[in-house]
Scaffold this active site. Structure first.
Site, PDB file in Angstrom:
ATOM      1  N   LYS A  82       0.863  -1.181   0.000  1.00 40.34           N
ATOM      2  CA  LYS A  82       0.000   0.000   0.000  1.00 40.34           C
ATOM      3  C   LYS A  82       0.895   1.225   0.000  1.00 40.34           C
ATOM      4  O   LYS A  82       2.056   1.157   0.415  1.00 40.34           O
ATOM      5  CB  LYS A  82      -0.888   0.016   1.249  1.00 40.34           C
ATOM      6  CG  LYS A  82      -2.139   0.855   1.091  1.00 40.34           C
ATOM      7  CD  LYS A  82      -3.232   0.155   0.320  1.00 40.34           C
ATOM      8  CE  LYS A  82      -4.358   1.078  -0.035  1.00 40.34           C
ATOM      9  NZ  LYS A  82      -5.475   0.345  -0.664  1.00 40.34           N
TER      10      LYS A  82
ATOM     11  N   ASP B 243      -6.849   4.269  -4.887  1.00 40.47           N
ATOM     12  CA  ASP B 243      -7.584   4.086  -3.622  1.00 40.47           C
ATOM     13  C   ASP B 243      -8.239   5.450  -3.369  1.00 40.47           C
ATOM     14  O   ASP B 243      -8.436   6.223  -4.320  1.00 40.47           O
ATOM     15  CB  ASP B 243      -6.617   3.666  -2.492  1.00 40.47           C
ATOM     16  CG  ASP B 243      -7.339   3.247  -1.213  1.00 40.47           C
ATOM     17  OD1 ASP B 243      -7.895   2.145  -1.191  1.00 40.47           O
ATOM     18  OD2 ASP B 243      -7.375   4.018  -0.243  1.00 40.47           O
TER      19      ASP B 243
ATOM     20  N   GLY C 107     -20.337   6.911   1.635  1.00 39.85           N
ATOM     21  CA  GLY C 107     -19.375   7.417   0.665  1.00 39.85           C
ATOM     22  C   GLY C 107     -20.059   7.623  -0.681  1.00 39.85           C
ATOM     23  O   GLY C 107     -21.234   7.275  -0.869  1.00 39.85           O
TER      24      GLY C 107
ATOM     25  N   GLY D  12     -17.667   7.327  -3.768  1.00 35.02           N
ATOM     26  CA  GLY D  12     -16.429   7.355  -4.524  1.00 35.02           C
ATOM     27  C   GLY D  12     -16.367   6.161  -5.453  1.00 35.02           C
ATOM     28  O   GLY D  12     -17.398   5.608  -5.868  1.00 35.02           O
ATOM     29  N   ASN D  13     -15.131   5.726  -5.748  1.00 35.47           N
ATOM     30  CA  ASN D  13     -14.913   4.626  -6.693  1.00 35.47           C
ATOM     31  C   ASN D  13     -15.723   3.389  -6.326  1.00 35.47           C
ATOM     32  O   ASN D  13     -16.286   2.722  -7.187  1.00 35.47           O
ATOM     33  CB  ASN D  13     -13.434   4.226  -6.680  1.00 35.47           C
ATOM     34  CG  ASN D  13     -12.531   5.363  -7.119  1.00 35.47           C
ATOM     35  OD1 ASN D  13     -12.852   6.083  -8.055  1.00 35.47           O
ATOM     36  ND2 ASN D  13     -11.412   5.543  -6.433  1.00 35.47           N
ATOM     37  N   VAL D  14     -15.769   3.063  -5.033  1.00 31.57           N
ATOM     38  CA  VAL D  14     -16.428   1.827  -4.621  1.00 31.57           C
ATOM     39  C   VAL D  14     -17.945   1.986  -4.612  1.00 31.57           C
ATOM     40  O   VAL D  14     -18.689   1.166  -5.148  1.00 31.57           O
ATOM     41  CB  VAL D  14     -15.930   1.379  -3.220  1.00 31.57           C
ATOM     42  CG1 VAL D  14     -16.605   0.091  -2.804  1.00 31.57           C
ATOM     43  CG2 VAL D  14     -14.417   1.208  -3.225  1.00 31.57           C
ATOM     44  N   ALA D  15     -18.404   3.104  -3.992  1.00 28.59           N
ATOM     45  CA  ALA D  15     -19.849   3.262  -3.798  1.00 28.59           C
ATOM     46  C   ALA D  15     -20.610   3.376  -5.118  1.00 28.59           C
ATOM     47  O   ALA D  15     -21.717   2.838  -5.249  1.00 28.59           O
ATOM     48  CB  ALA D  15     -20.109   4.478  -2.920  1.00 28.59           C
ATOM     49  N   TRP D  16     -20.023   4.046  -6.122  1.00 27.91           N
ATOM     50  CA  TRP D  16     -20.836   4.225  -7.338  1.00 27.91           C
ATOM     51  C   TRP D  16     -21.041   2.905  -8.074  1.00 27.91           C
ATOM     52  O   TRP D  16     -22.128   2.618  -8.577  1.00 27.91           O
ATOM     53  CB  TRP D  16     -20.316   5.341  -8.249  1.00 27.91           C
ATOM     54  CG  TRP D  16     -19.170   4.987  -9.166  1.00 27.91           C
ATOM     55  CD1 TRP D  16     -17.858   5.090  -8.872  1.00 27.91           C
ATOM     56  CD2 TRP D  16     -19.241   4.493 -10.515  1.00 27.91           C
ATOM     57  NE1 TRP D  16     -17.099   4.685  -9.941  1.00 27.91           N
ATOM     58  CE2 TRP D  16     -17.919   4.321 -10.969  1.00 27.91           C
ATOM     59  CE3 TRP D  16     -20.286   4.191 -11.386  1.00 27.91           C
ATOM     60  CZ2 TRP D  16     -17.626   3.840 -12.238  1.00 27.91           C
ATOM     61  CZ3 TRP D  16     -19.987   3.718 -12.659  1.00 27.91           C
ATOM     62  CH2 TRP D  16     -18.674   3.550 -13.072  1.00 27.91           C
TER      63      TRP D  16
HETATM   64  P1  NDP Z   1     -12.910   7.523  -2.965  1.00 25.26           P
HETATM   65  O1  NDP Z   1     -12.027   8.625  -2.532  1.00 25.26           O
HETATM   66  O2  NDP Z   1     -13.218   7.367  -4.408  1.00 25.26           O
HETATM   67  O3  NDP Z   1     -14.295   7.631  -2.166  1.00 25.26           O
HETATM   68  C1  NDP Z   1     -14.387   7.731  -0.773  1.00 25.26           C
HETATM   69  C2  NDP Z   1     -15.752   8.290  -0.476  1.00 25.26           C
HETATM   70  O4  NDP Z   1     -15.970   8.323   0.925  1.00 25.26           O
HETATM   71  C3  NDP Z   1     -15.926   9.738  -0.968  1.00 25.26           C
HETATM   72  O5  NDP Z   1     -17.234   9.902  -1.390  1.00 25.26           O
HETATM   73  C4  NDP Z   1     -15.621  10.536   0.299  1.00 25.26           C
HETATM   74  O6  NDP Z   1     -16.246  11.788   0.291  1.00 25.26           O
HETATM   75  C5  NDP Z   1     -16.249   9.647   1.341  1.00 25.26           C
HETATM   76  N1  NDP Z   1     -15.661   9.826   2.655  1.00 25.26           N
HETATM   77  C6  NDP Z   1     -14.358  10.019   2.982  1.00 25.26           C
HETATM   78  N2  NDP Z   1     -14.228  10.115   4.316  1.00 25.26           N
HETATM   79  C7  NDP Z   1     -15.460   9.957   4.824  1.00 25.26           C
HETATM   80  C8  NDP Z   1     -15.989   9.958   6.128  1.00 25.26           C
HETATM   81  N3  NDP Z   1     -15.188  10.125   7.186  1.00 25.26           N
HETATM   82  N4  NDP Z   1     -17.316   9.759   6.286  1.00 25.26           N
HETATM   83  C9  NDP Z   1     -18.122   9.571   5.224  1.00 25.26           C
HETATM   84  N5  NDP Z   1     -17.683   9.586   3.952  1.00 25.26           N
HETATM   85  C10 NDP Z   1     -16.372   9.777   3.769  1.00 25.26           C
HETATM   86  O7  NDP Z   1     -12.313   6.163  -2.380  1.00 25.26           O
HETATM   87  P2  NDP Z   1     -12.632   4.668  -2.819  1.00 25.26           P
HETATM   88  O8  NDP Z   1     -14.070   4.546  -3.180  1.00 25.26           O
HETATM   89  O9  NDP Z   1     -11.591   4.242  -3.779  1.00 25.26           O
HETATM   90  O10 NDP Z   1     -12.325   3.881  -1.464  1.00 25.26           O
HETATM   91  C11 NDP Z   1     -13.318   3.762  -0.430  1.00 25.26           C
HETATM   92  C12 NDP Z   1     -12.901   2.629   0.485  1.00 25.26           C
HETATM   93  O11 NDP Z   1     -12.804   1.400  -0.249  1.00 25.26           O
HETATM   94  C13 NDP Z   1     -11.543   2.793   1.168  1.00 25.26           C
HETATM   95  O12 NDP Z   1     -11.577   2.150   2.417  1.00 25.26           O
HETATM   96  C14 NDP Z   1     -10.619   2.018   0.220  1.00 25.26           C
HETATM   97  O13 NDP Z   1      -9.423   1.601   0.873  1.00 25.26           O
HETATM   98  C15 NDP Z   1     -11.509   0.849  -0.125  1.00 25.26           C
HETATM   99  N6  NDP Z   1     -11.159   0.144  -1.362  1.00 25.26           N
HETATM  100  C16 NDP Z   1     -11.099   0.784  -2.560  1.00 25.26           C
HETATM  101  C17 NDP Z   1     -10.811   0.073  -3.706  1.00 25.26           C
HETATM  102  C18 NDP Z   1     -10.854   0.702  -5.059  1.00 25.26           C
HETATM  103  O14 NDP Z   1     -10.814  -0.036  -6.052  1.00 25.26           O
HETATM  104  N7  NDP Z   1     -10.961   2.007  -5.182  1.00 25.26           N
HETATM  105  C19 NDP Z   1     -10.473  -1.360  -3.656  1.00 25.26           C
HETATM  106  C20 NDP Z   1     -10.657  -1.939  -2.361  1.00 25.26           C
HETATM  107  C21 NDP Z   1     -10.949  -1.203  -1.271  1.00 25.26           C
HETATM  108  P3  NDP Z   1     -15.403  13.052  -0.234  1.00 25.26           P
HETATM  109  O15 NDP Z   1     -14.960  12.715  -1.630  1.00 25.26           O
HETATM  110  O16 NDP Z   1     -16.383  14.153  -0.164  1.00 25.26           O
HETATM  111  O17 NDP Z   1     -14.238  13.183   0.711  1.00 25.26           O
END
Ligand code: NDP
Length: 445
Positions: free
Chosen positions: A124, A164, A235, A237-241
């Site tokens: 990482k 990430d 969230g 982001g990448n994962v949620a959408w």
């Molecule tokens: P992103 O940055 O794309 O998305 C993170 C999301 O969470 C954003 O919408 C962000 O909002 C929101 N967020 C951040 N901090 C908080 C908080 N304290 N409370 C509520 N919402 C919050 O990241 P990813 O989607 O890539 O990653 C999300 C999780 O998944 C992480 O734990 C990551 O390690 C894990 N993961 C990701 C992978 C991937 O392929 N991307 C693979 C495996 C695991 P804002 O943008 O407004 O800050």
């Protein structure tokens, strides 16, 4: 194995690294039995070796902002374990990034990558740089400066970083451009690349898709499906959408999304144009959660709160670590939630997990649920090596198959005497055994 002694030693060597110590304890607790019944692991010092990273690179990242001011961030790469294959794991750009967080993520990555069945080790990296509110030029200059150090440590057979939090397609593009210029080779070293220069179809949505495929298997153990289920996501982001897209496709209704400052509740469901709107906001680097309620007035914004107070059947936390605590766990159960699948890494606190286990909820940890992301990165590496691109259905089918196989492995290693599936134990034991056996085969290194 004397777990308490190992933990005391580790705390002494790494004081204050709370997230790292939390992740190590969780894994060790669930593999204790398997270690105790396999004395060869103890005599080869497998535990003492697996809990420390092979090496850590820390570097400064100086860059110039749009006002001509020099900024200095910290950069890291934690190469944890390469018993199964080249180091592999994402880069996180977020102001909260520190060594403890990256070591926890790198440690988890070893077992996650092992579960995918692909030949990849665990790593990482990242920086305390905050891409939010930065111009494209600033992000590009930062990524180039970051790669000026990182390139020395990585390579397609050595270490293959990915995205990430805070590192999506745009950042991967800038990082890869600089890497390619430095090594004078187009060798595909990063995953999550653009589709027209070596990326894999499905990679952007793979983690979310994979999480929902895994949750689908969890529900199937109770003869249930997503059809008609209400789903809370955190969230966006990448994962949620990706998760939101797949839940909708399978007939479920997503009713929440969140950001650091609160969550949106949309009782009509978040689908179609609403997801596209969120993506547009994201691409423009803006705060995305609150504006949703201006665009779609049926939705409400709950400032400073988490979505776990909303009634749902399935919860998929997709934001960040420790975002779901004991109180949230109790609220979810009180409101009738039957399944919690962790899309993020370690989003539930140990106390929340205890509640889920006590109440025999369907609960699965991030290292199993979100492994679809790194698995599809592994598929991207295979396609790069073959100089060939698989069509969308092929990648999606492989991803689906991998998630089903990870689920079956968790069931095999995690089913307890009363039939309850302890997915935490299943994922940790299965992930550990493969790496530990490889380390045994390869000698003391
Ligand atoms: P992103 O940055 O794309 O998305 C993170 C999301 O969470 C954003 O919408 C962000 O909002 C929101 N967020 C951040 N901090 C908080 C908080 N304290 N409370 C509520 N919402 C919050 O990241 P990813 O989607 O890539 O990653 C999300 C999780 O998944 C992480 O734990 C990551 O390690 C894990 N993961 C990701 C992978 C991937 O392929 N991307 C693979 C495996 C695991 P804002 O943008 O407004 O800050």
């Amino acid at each position: 194995m004397n777990l308490e002694k190992i933990m005391i030693d580790l705390e002494r060597k790494h004081p204050g690294e709370a997230e790292y110590l939390q992740a190590v304890r969780e894994v060790l607790e669930s593999i204790e039995e398997v270690v105790n019944t396999n004395p060869q692991f103890e005599s080869a010092g497998i535990i003492e070796r697996i809990i420390e990273p092979d090496r850590i690179l820390t570097f400064k990242v100086p860059w110039v902002d749009d006002h001509g001011r020099v900024q200095v961030n910290l950069g890291y790469r934690v190469q944890f374990n390469n018993a199964l294959g080249p180091y592999k794991g994402g880069l996180r750009f977020h102001p909260s990034v520190n060594l403890s967080i990256l070591k926890f993520l790198g440690f988890e990555q070893i077992f996650k990558n092992s579960l995918t069945t692909l030949p990849i080790g665990g790593a990482k990296g990242g920086s305390d740089f905050d891409p939010k509110g930065k111009s494209d030029g600033e992000i590009m200059r930062f990524c180039q400066a970051f790669m000026l150090e990182l390139w020395k440590m990585i390579g397609p057979e050595i270490d293959v970083p990915a995205g990430d939090i805070g590192v999506g397609g745009k950042e991967i593009g800038y990082l890869y451009g600089m890497y390619k210029k430095l090594v004078r080779e187009h060798n595909g070293v990063l995953t999550g690349k653009g589709l027209n220069w070596g990326g894999s179809l499905i990679r952007p949505e793979a983690t979310g898709f994979g999480a929902v495929y895994f949750a689908q298997e969890m529900l199937a153990t109770k003869e249930m499906t997503f059809d008609g289920k209400t789903v809370c996501l955190s969230g966006f982001g990448n994962v949620a959408w990706g998760a939101a897209l797949k839940v909708n496709e399978l007939g479920g209704k997503v009713v929440t999304l969140s950001g650091p400052d609160g969550y949106v509740y949309d009782p009509d469901g978040i689908s179609g144009e609403k997801i596209l709107y969120m993506l547009e906001l994201r691409a423009s680097n803006q705060d995305i959660v609150k504006p949703y309620t201006y665009e779609f007035p049926g939705a409400q914004f709950h400032q400073g709160k988490r979505p776990w107070e909303v009634k749902c059947d399935v919860a998929i936390p997709c934001a960040t670590q420790n975002e779901l605590d004991k109180e949230d766990a109790m609220k979810l159960i009180h409101n009738g939630c039957i399944c919690v699948a962790e899309g993020a890494n370690m989003p539930s606190t140990p106390e929340a997990i205890e509640v889920f286990h006590e109440k025999k909820l369907l609960f699965a940890p991030g290292k199993a649920v979100n492994a679809g992301g790194v698995a599809t990165s592994g598929l991207e590496m295979s396609q790069n090596a073959m100089k060939f691109n698989w069509p969308r259905e092929e990648v999606d089918n492989r991803l689906h198959h991998i998630m089903q196989s990870i689920h079956a492995t968790c069931v095999k290693h995690g089913t307890e005497e009363d039939g309850y599936i302890n997915y935490v134990k299943g994922a940790n034991v299965a992930g550990f055994l493969k790496v530990a056996n490889a380390m045994l085969d390869q000698g003391i290194l």
